[in-house]
Design a protein around this motif. Structure first.
Motif, PDB file in Angstrom:
ATOM      1  N   GLY A   3     -16.217 -35.534 -35.562  1.00  0.00           N
ATOM      2  CA  GLY A   3     -15.816 -35.905 -34.208  1.00  0.00           C
ATOM      3  C   GLY A   3     -15.720 -34.710 -33.299  1.00  0.00           C
ATOM      4  N   VAL A   4     -16.343 -33.591 -33.675  1.00  0.00           N
ATOM      5  CA  VAL A   4     -16.182 -32.370 -32.910  1.00  0.00           C
ATOM      6  C   VAL A   4     -16.583 -32.545 -31.458  1.00  0.00           C
ATOM      7  CG1 VAL A   4     -18.472 -31.439 -33.483  1.00  0.00           C
ATOM      8  CG2 VAL A   4     -16.606 -29.877 -32.917  1.00  0.00           C
ATOM      9  N   ASP A   5     -17.503 -33.453 -31.161  1.00  0.00           N
ATOM     10  CA  ASP A   5     -17.926 -33.603 -29.776  1.00  0.00           C
ATOM     11  C   ASP A   5     -17.732 -35.019 -29.247  1.00  0.00           C
ATOM     12  OD1 ASP A   5     -19.853 -34.820 -31.280  1.00  0.00           O
ATOM     13  OD2 ASP A   5     -21.548 -33.746 -30.425  1.00  0.00           O
ATOM     14  N   TRP A   6     -16.827 -35.780 -29.854  1.00  0.00           N
ATOM     15  CA  TRP A   6     -16.545 -37.130 -29.347  1.00  0.00           C
ATOM     16  C   TRP A   6     -15.410 -37.055 -28.338  1.00  0.00           C
ATOM     17  CZ3 TRP A   6     -18.435 -42.164 -30.584  1.00  0.00           C
ATOM     18  CH2 TRP A   6     -19.572 -42.148 -31.395  1.00  0.00           C
ATOM     19  N   VAL A   7     -15.735 -37.322 -27.063  1.00  0.00           N
ATOM     20  CA  VAL A   7     -14.762 -37.269 -25.973  1.00  0.00           C
ATOM     21  C   VAL A   7     -14.609 -38.675 -25.400  1.00  0.00           C
ATOM     22  CG1 VAL A   7     -14.224 -36.298 -23.709  1.00  0.00           C
ATOM     23  CG2 VAL A   7     -15.412 -34.897 -25.418  1.00  0.00           C
ATOM     24  N   ASP A   8     -13.379 -39.180 -25.406  1.00  0.00           N
ATOM     25  CA  ASP A   8     -13.082 -40.491 -24.845  1.00  0.00           C
ATOM     26  C   ASP A   8     -12.749 -40.312 -23.368  1.00  0.00           C
ATOM     27  OD1 ASP A   8     -12.130 -42.973 -24.117  1.00  0.00           O
ATOM     28  OD2 ASP A   8     -10.600 -43.092 -25.683  1.00  0.00           O
ATOM     29  N   VAL A   9     -13.627 -40.780 -22.488  1.00  0.00           N
ATOM     30  CA  VAL A   9     -13.433 -40.569 -21.048  1.00  0.00           C
ATOM     31  C   VAL A   9     -12.655 -41.699 -20.381  1.00  0.00           C
ATOM     32  CG1 VAL A   9     -15.577 -39.234 -20.947  1.00  0.00           C
ATOM     33  CG2 VAL A   9     -15.606 -41.665 -20.323  1.00  0.00           C
ATOM     34  N   HIS A  10     -12.329 -42.747 -21.142  1.00  0.00           N
ATOM     35  CA  HIS A  10     -11.581 -43.888 -20.584  1.00  0.00           C
ATOM     36  C   HIS A  10     -10.347 -44.096 -21.449  1.00  0.00           C
ATOM     37  CE1 HIS A  10     -11.824 -48.263 -18.846  1.00  0.00           C
ATOM     38  NE2 HIS A  10     -10.583 -47.775 -18.844  1.00  0.00           N
ATOM     39  N   HIS A  11      -9.283 -43.382 -21.098  1.00  0.00           N
ATOM     40  CA  HIS A  11      -8.076 -43.343 -21.916  1.00  0.00           C
ATOM     41  C   HIS A  11      -6.888 -43.228 -20.970  1.00  0.00           C
ATOM     42  CE1 HIS A  11      -6.880 -42.595 -26.210  1.00  0.00           C
ATOM     43  NE2 HIS A  11      -5.737 -42.285 -25.611  1.00  0.00           N
ATOM     44  N   HIS A  12      -6.003 -44.213 -21.003  1.00  0.00           N
ATOM     45  CA  HIS A  12      -4.946 -44.301 -19.987  1.00  0.00           C
ATOM     46  C   HIS A  12      -3.620 -43.727 -20.461  1.00  0.00           C
ATOM     47  CE1 HIS A  12      -7.456 -46.510 -17.271  1.00  0.00           C
ATOM     48  NE2 HIS A  12      -7.640 -47.506 -18.123  1.00  0.00           N
ATOM     49  N   ALA A  13      -2.881 -43.125 -19.521  1.00  0.00           N
ATOM     50  CA  ALA A  13      -1.616 -42.451 -19.817  1.00  0.00           C
ATOM     51  C   ALA A  13      -0.487 -43.094 -19.018  1.00  0.00           C
ATOM     52  CB  ALA A  13      -1.731 -40.962 -19.496  1.00  0.00           C
ATOM     53  N   TYR A  14      -0.099 -44.309 -19.414  1.00  0.00           N
ATOM     54  CA  TYR A  14       0.998 -44.994 -18.730  1.00  0.00           C
ATOM     55  C   TYR A  14       2.319 -44.558 -19.359  1.00  0.00           C
ATOM     56  CZ  TYR A  14      -2.248 -47.652 -15.990  1.00  0.00           C
ATOM     57  OH  TYR A  14      -3.221 -48.002 -15.086  1.00  0.00           O
ATOM     58  N   HIS A  15       2.796 -43.416 -18.902  1.00  0.00           N
ATOM     59  CA  HIS A  15       4.004 -42.803 -19.422  1.00  0.00           C
ATOM     60  C   HIS A  15       5.176 -43.790 -19.392  1.00  0.00           C
ATOM     61  CE1 HIS A  15       1.852 -38.967 -18.785  1.00  0.00           C
ATOM     62  NE2 HIS A  15       1.435 -39.544 -17.670  1.00  0.00           N
ATOM     63  N   GLY A  16       6.078 -43.653 -20.356  1.00  0.00           N
ATOM     64  CA  GLY A  16       7.274 -44.480 -20.336  1.00  0.00           C
ATOM     65  C   GLY A  16       8.063 -44.299 -19.058  1.00  0.00           C
ATOM     66  N   ARG A  17       8.079 -43.064 -18.547  1.00  0.00           N
ATOM     67  CA  ARG A  17       8.794 -42.800 -17.281  1.00  0.00           C
ATOM     68  C   ARG A  17       8.151 -43.537 -16.126  1.00  0.00           C
ATOM     69  NH1 ARG A  17       9.095 -36.300 -17.572  1.00  0.00           N
ATOM     70  NH2 ARG A  17       7.056 -36.667 -18.523  1.00  0.00           N
ATOM     71  N   LEU A  18       6.827 -43.670 -16.167  1.00  0.00           N
ATOM     72  CA  LEU A  18       6.142 -44.409 -15.116  1.00  0.00           C
ATOM     73  C   LEU A  18       6.453 -45.901 -15.230  1.00  0.00           C
ATOM     74  CD1 LEU A  18       4.154 -44.749 -12.787  1.00  0.00           C
ATOM     75  CD2 LEU A  18       2.288 -44.739 -14.473  1.00  0.00           C
ATOM     76  N   VAL A  34      -1.100 -59.026 -18.155  1.00  0.00           N
ATOM     77  CA  VAL A  34      -1.302 -57.642 -18.602  1.00  0.00           C
ATOM     78  C   VAL A  34      -0.079 -56.809 -18.204  1.00  0.00           C
ATOM     79  CG1 VAL A  34      -2.826 -55.633 -18.589  1.00  0.00           C
ATOM     80  CG2 VAL A  34      -3.777 -57.928 -18.226  1.00  0.00           C
ATOM     81  N   PRO A  35       0.923 -56.730 -19.065  1.00  0.00           N
ATOM     82  CA  PRO A  35       2.108 -55.942 -18.720  1.00  0.00           C
ATOM     83  C   PRO A  35       1.801 -54.448 -18.678  1.00  0.00           C
ATOM     84  CG  PRO A  35       2.237 -56.703 -20.991  1.00  0.00           C
ATOM     85  CD  PRO A  35       1.038 -57.383 -20.376  1.00  0.00           C
ATOM     86  N   VAL A  36       2.573 -53.733 -17.891  1.00  0.00           N
ATOM     87  CA  VAL A  36       2.454 -52.272 -17.863  1.00  0.00           C
ATOM     88  C   VAL A  36       2.804 -51.735 -19.252  1.00  0.00           C
ATOM     89  CG1 VAL A  36       3.361 -50.129 -16.881  1.00  0.00           C
ATOM     90  CG2 VAL A  36       3.030 -52.146 -15.411  1.00  0.00           C
ATOM     91  N   PRO A  37       1.899 -50.984 -19.883  1.00  0.00           N
ATOM     92  CA  PRO A  37       2.204 -50.456 -21.221  1.00  0.00           C
ATOM     93  C   PRO A  37       3.172 -49.286 -21.150  1.00  0.00           C
ATOM     94  CG  PRO A  37       0.082 -49.654 -20.499  1.00  0.00           C
ATOM     95  CD  PRO A  37       0.560 -50.599 -19.430  1.00  0.00           C
ATOM     96  N   ARG A  38       3.774 -48.978 -22.282  1.00  0.00           N
ATOM     97  CA  ARG A  38       4.630 -47.792 -22.412  1.00  0.00           C
ATOM     98  C   ARG A  38       3.919 -46.850 -23.374  1.00  0.00           C
ATOM     99  NH1 ARG A  38       9.624 -48.360 -20.233  1.00  0.00           N
ATOM    100  NH2 ARG A  38      10.313 -46.519 -21.403  1.00  0.00           N
ATOM    101  N   TRP A  39       3.266 -45.842 -22.818  1.00  0.00           N
ATOM    102  CA  TRP A  39       2.423 -44.932 -23.591  1.00  0.00           C
ATOM    103  C   TRP A  39       3.193 -43.673 -23.946  1.00  0.00           C
ATOM    104  CZ3 TRP A  39       0.703 -40.012 -21.978  1.00  0.00           C
ATOM    105  CH2 TRP A  39      -0.322 -39.436 -22.749  1.00  0.00           C
ATOM    106  N   ASP A  40       2.902 -43.166 -25.121  1.00  0.00           N
ATOM    107  CA  ASP A  40       3.447 -41.883 -25.543  1.00  0.00           C
ATOM    108  C   ASP A  40       2.286 -41.027 -26.044  1.00  0.00           C
ATOM    109  OD1 ASP A  40       4.589 -39.977 -27.766  1.00  0.00           O
ATOM    110  OD2 ASP A  40       6.332 -40.621 -26.585  1.00  0.00           O
ATOM    111  N   PRO A  41       2.258 -39.730 -25.713  1.00  0.00           N
ATOM    112  CA  PRO A  41       1.154 -38.892 -26.179  1.00  0.00           C
ATOM    113  C   PRO A  41       0.948 -38.947 -27.687  1.00  0.00           C
ATOM    114  CG  PRO A  41       2.441 -37.718 -24.539  1.00  0.00           C
ATOM    115  CD  PRO A  41       3.182 -38.987 -24.826  1.00  0.00           C
ATOM    116  N   ALA A  42       2.022 -39.160 -28.432  1.00  0.00           N
ATOM    117  CA  ALA A  42       1.892 -39.228 -29.891  1.00  0.00           C
ATOM    118  C   ALA A  42       1.007 -40.396 -30.310  1.00  0.00           C
ATOM    119  CB  ALA A  42       3.272 -39.359 -30.537  1.00  0.00           C
ATOM    120  N   ASP A  43       1.013 -41.475 -29.523  1.00  0.00           N
ATOM    121  CA  ASP A  43       0.144 -42.609 -29.834  1.00  0.00           C
ATOM    122  C   ASP A  43      -1.321 -42.192 -29.772  1.00  0.00           C
ATOM    123  OD1 ASP A  43       2.477 -44.117 -29.932  1.00  0.00           O
ATOM    124  OD2 ASP A  43       2.277 -44.787 -27.848  1.00  0.00           O
ATOM    125  N   THR A  44      -1.646 -41.424 -28.757  1.00  0.00           N
ATOM    126  CA  THR A  44      -3.026 -40.967 -28.602  1.00  0.00           C
ATOM    127  C   THR A  44      -3.402 -39.957 -29.682  1.00  0.00           C
ATOM    128  OG1 THR A  44      -3.278 -41.428 -26.247  1.00  0.00           O
ATOM    129  CG2 THR A  44      -4.493 -39.548 -27.112  1.00  0.00           C
TER     130      THR A  44
END
Length: 317
Positions: A3-18, A34-44
């Motif tokens: 995966g050295v060159d696999w870049v995901d260009v469609h990846h959302h960061a709906y922070h819990g604070r947001l 579609v509820p607002v998700p609660r994203w954490d960087p650890a998930d990604t």
């Protein structure tokens, strides 16, 4: 397969604070169902490890209901700051596409300057349509496109999360068929057609547009749009295929063999990018998308690294 060159260009960061900030403003959903998700960087980080991804490019679209409030510009600024914090912690893994407080044009131009000159953003994300009814490509948005063109910007064109497409059904259509299934792709299609036929793609050629979800229905409609040009824009040089071919198309929810074949019939070499739509599409779908794309185009990662050179440099360290 590395995966050295696999870049995901469609990846959302709906922070819990947001999510908390939106809820405090009475906004709990991106669209019906579609509820607002609660994203954490650890998930990604976990998804990247599980599916062998080198990097992801983070983006956020703030729902219209928040963008029409008096403090929209402040909320957008804070959102971009939160995402920039994540990127600074893992610059070799994360990219930043800044969101803008549209439809406030002056505030959006100020945010472009802050995103690039202060936060070091890798590009911006723009909704296909705005809360005030404008569509990307409308002349009123030319000052913004001109500034992005001046900066050679990467612009991720994403459907408006709260969009209603009046052409796809009766008033209760969204209740039966959630907007992400049909309305979203029509929103993208309308915006690209508007950019094309209003001449914005020609006026602002240095913008590198990345179209979400395989470009909506644009790849399927290229021939129809080419025929339309004979009477909508008679006598104009060039072709619809050439103009649409220089756009970029990403694979989120568009990774079947049929969809990829349609996209590749339109896009120039190197203009098909890997995308997943995480976290709206979960880890299992990320894996499925990766497998389907790899079976069709195992070298796709090179295109993402070429478009985001900062990540390319990081990947080589």
């Amino acid at each position: 397969m590395s995966g050295v060159d696999w870049v995901d260009v469609h990846h959302h960061a709906y922070h819990g604070r947001l999510a908390d900030a939106l809820a405090a403003r009475g906004v709990t959903h991106m669209a019906p169902g579609v509820p607002v998700p609660r994203w954490d960087p650890a998930d990604t980080v976990a998804v990247m490890a599980e599916h062998d991804l080198a990097a992801v490019v983070l983006s956020v679209l703030v729902p219209d209901a928040a963008l029409v409030l008096p403090d929209a510009a402040a909320l957008v600024r804070q959102t971009n700051e939160w995402t920039a914090e994540v990127v600074r912690e893992r610059p070799e893994r994360f990219g930043l596409l800044a969101t803008l407080p549209l439809p406030d044009l002056d505030a959006a131009l100020a945010e472009v300057a802050h995103a690039y000159d202060v936060l070091g953003a890798d590009g911006v994300v723009l909704p296909a349509s705005l809360a005030d009814g404008a569509i990307l490509g409308d002349p009123g948005l030319d000052p913004l496109l001109a500034e992005l063109d001046r900066r050679d910007a990467v612009v991720f064109l994403h459907p408006n999360p709260h969009y209603r497409c009046s052409c796809t059904g009766a008033s209760d259509f969204a209740a039966a068929v959630p907007p992400p299934l049909v309305d979203f792709v029509m929103d993208t299609t309308r915006a690209v057609a508007n950019l094309l036929f209003r001449g914005a793609l020609r006026r602002f050629p240095r913008i590198r547009f990345v179209l979400a979800h395989g470009g909506g229905t644009i790849p399927f409609l290229v021939g129809r749009l080419e025929l339309a040009r004979t009477w909508v824009l008679p006598g104009q040089d060039g072709s619809v295929g050439e103009e649409l071919g220089r756009l970029y198309y990403e694979t989120a929810q568009s990774s079947t063999a049929a969809a990829l074949a349609c996209v590749e019939a339109v896009a120039r070499p190197g203009h098909v990018l890997f995308g997943t739509d995480f976290p709206f599409m979960g880890a299992a779908v990320v894996g499925q998308t990766r497998r389907e794309v790899a079976a069709h185009r195992p070298d796709i990662g090179a295109a993402g690294l070429a478009l985001f050179p900062r990540l390319r440099a990081a990947a080589r360290r």
